[in-house]
Design an enzyme around this catalytic site. Structure first.
Site, PDB file in Angstrom:
ATOM      1  N   PRO A   2     -19.879  29.081  -3.648  1.00  0.00           N
ATOM      2  CA  PRO A   2     -20.738  27.900  -3.646  1.00  0.00           C
ATOM      3  C   PRO A   2     -20.112  26.817  -4.516  1.00  0.00           C
ATOM      4  O   PRO A   2     -19.955  26.984  -5.712  1.00  0.00           O
ATOM      5  CB  PRO A   2     -22.056  28.401  -4.246  1.00  0.00           C
ATOM      6  CG  PRO A   2     -21.988  29.879  -4.179  1.00  0.00           C
ATOM      7  CD  PRO A   2     -20.543  30.212  -4.304  1.00  0.00           C
ATOM      8  N   GLU A   3     -19.735  25.708  -3.879  1.00  0.00           N
ATOM      9  CA  GLU A   3     -19.216  24.555  -4.599  1.00  0.00           C
ATOM     10  C   GLU A   3     -20.277  23.452  -4.524  1.00  0.00           C
ATOM     11  O   GLU A   3     -21.414  23.728  -4.162  1.00  0.00           O
ATOM     12  CB  GLU A   3     -17.877  24.124  -3.987  1.00  0.00           C
ATOM     13  CG  GLU A   3     -16.872  25.278  -3.934  1.00  0.00           C
ATOM     14  CD  GLU A   3     -15.559  24.914  -3.281  1.00  0.00           C
ATOM     15  OE1 GLU A   3     -15.170  23.739  -3.361  1.00  0.00           O
ATOM     16  OE2 GLU A   3     -14.920  25.795  -2.695  1.00  0.00           O
ATOM     17  N   ARG A 124     -21.599  40.341  -6.658  1.00  0.00           N
ATOM     18  CA  ARG A 124     -20.580  40.659  -7.662  1.00  0.00           C
ATOM     19  C   ARG A 124     -21.027  40.453  -9.106  1.00  0.00           C
ATOM     20  O   ARG A 124     -20.213  40.631 -10.026  1.00  0.00           O
ATOM     21  CB  ARG A 124     -19.305  39.867  -7.360  1.00  0.00           C
ATOM     22  CG  ARG A 124     -18.641  40.401  -6.116  1.00  0.00           C
ATOM     23  CD  ARG A 124     -17.489  39.545  -5.678  1.00  0.00           C
ATOM     24  NE  ARG A 124     -16.390  39.586  -6.633  1.00  0.00           N
ATOM     25  CZ  ARG A 124     -15.283  38.870  -6.486  1.00  0.00           C
ATOM     26  NH1 ARG A 124     -15.146  38.069  -5.462  1.00  0.00           N
ATOM     27  NH2 ARG A 124     -14.335  38.968  -7.363  1.00  0.00           N
TER      28      ARG A 124
END
Length: 289
Positions: A2-3, A124
């Site tokens: 996600p940017e 993660r």
DNA sequence: CACTTGACCTGTCCGC
DNA sequence: TGCGGACAGGTCAAGT
């Protein structure tokens, strides 16, 4: 993953979906995903109303009526998905997460007083949620150091150029990924904007002339805006606040297109490494000088 | 201070 | 089929 465009898409979704809802319960399974939860949950979270959802760089801020804010970073695999009361209803499309959450990646569950939920999923475990007084958010280290928002109307090409002065000895890709130079750019949009402005990712910053920087500025802003319009890019994990994937990746010019022809010149896109990341270039359009 | 590398994690894919 | 290792990529700490 996600940017800026992905986090902005999540922000807009949450702004529409959770404003005015009251938190009834909060549960979390992994201490690092919500480090200060035990101490602060009862006092400032339970019974709080959602007031506003903001974004700065890749960080989300959910302001509460208790003058506290949930500060959230999705890092690589984080998701924030709102699921309404219809959770147990039938007939959801197969690509929807409705009815499938929580799952083994769910780290934090916010239950609202109307029975709907907000899930923080993070395969993660790099992402995190933190609760702090709203007034202290600007003081956190990251906020003090992070660079300007590239899509702000008053952010000019000259300002963009000046931000790189500090990083003249590094590669342009490393500098673009540096959040203290410009906020919100990650691996996908670094590769896409460098292709758009025909700059090789390993070019030393001091070797790039101002006209090239102006081109990079223009490309970066256009690509970020285009991606927001398309709901962000889903490479592997990203979904928006409704659990749906974005479609920018289908429009990507180089990212994950290794082996395919360059859309400008037809040369085969290759994948290499720069700034410690997988990096996609057209070897003909982007030449290292 | 500028710059690079490794750590944080889990899941997937590739070669043997 | 199982297994080890590389890889994915945002940020920070620790290294040069």
């Amino acid at each position: 993953m996600p940017e800026l465009p992905e986090v902005e898409t999540v922000r807009r979704g949450l702004q529409r979906l959770i404003i005015g809802r009251t938190i009834r319960t909060v549960n979390h399974d992994w201490p690092k995903s919500f480090p200060n939860a035990d101490a602060d949950v009862r006092n400032f979270l339970i019974g709080a109303e959602i007031v506003e959802v903001r974004r700065r760089a890749k960080v989300l801020m959910i302001d509460l009526s208790t003058e506290h804010t949930l500060v959230i970073h999705l890092k690589m695999t984080g998701q924030l998905v709102y699921i309404g009361k219809e959770k147990f209803g039938a007939g959801h499309p197969s690509d929807s997460l409705v009815g499938r959450l929580p799952d083994k990646s769910t780290r934090v569950i916010f239950e609202f007083s109307d029975g709907s939920h907000l899930y923080f999923n993070d395969q993660r475990k790099f992402g995190w949620v933190r609760l702090m007084p709203t007034i202290e958010v600007p003081n956190i280290d990251f906020m003090q150091k992070v660079g300007p928002e590239p899509l702000e109307a008053d952010f000019t090409a000259s300002q963009f150029f000046d931000r790189f002065a500090r990083r003249k000895n590094s590669s342009i890709k490393a500098a673009l990924l540096d959040q203290t130079v410009v906020a919100g750019v990650g691996n996908i949009y670094a590769d896409e904007s460098l292709w758009g402005s025909k700059i090789h990712p390993l070019t030393k910053v001091s070797d790039i002339r101002k006209p090239s920087f102006v081109a990079l500025y223009t490309e970066l802003r256009a690509i970020l805006n285009e991606s927001i319009d398309l709901g962000g890019s889903t490479d592997r994990n990203y979904v928006n606040a409704e659990g749906k994937k974005g479609s920018y990746i289908e429009f990507a010019r180089v990212f994950r297109r290794e082996g395919q022809p360059c859309r400008r010149c037809g040369t085969e896109i290759i994948k290499t490494r720069a700034a410690g990341r997988g990096t996609h270039i057209c070897p003909r359009c982007q030449v290292l000088k």
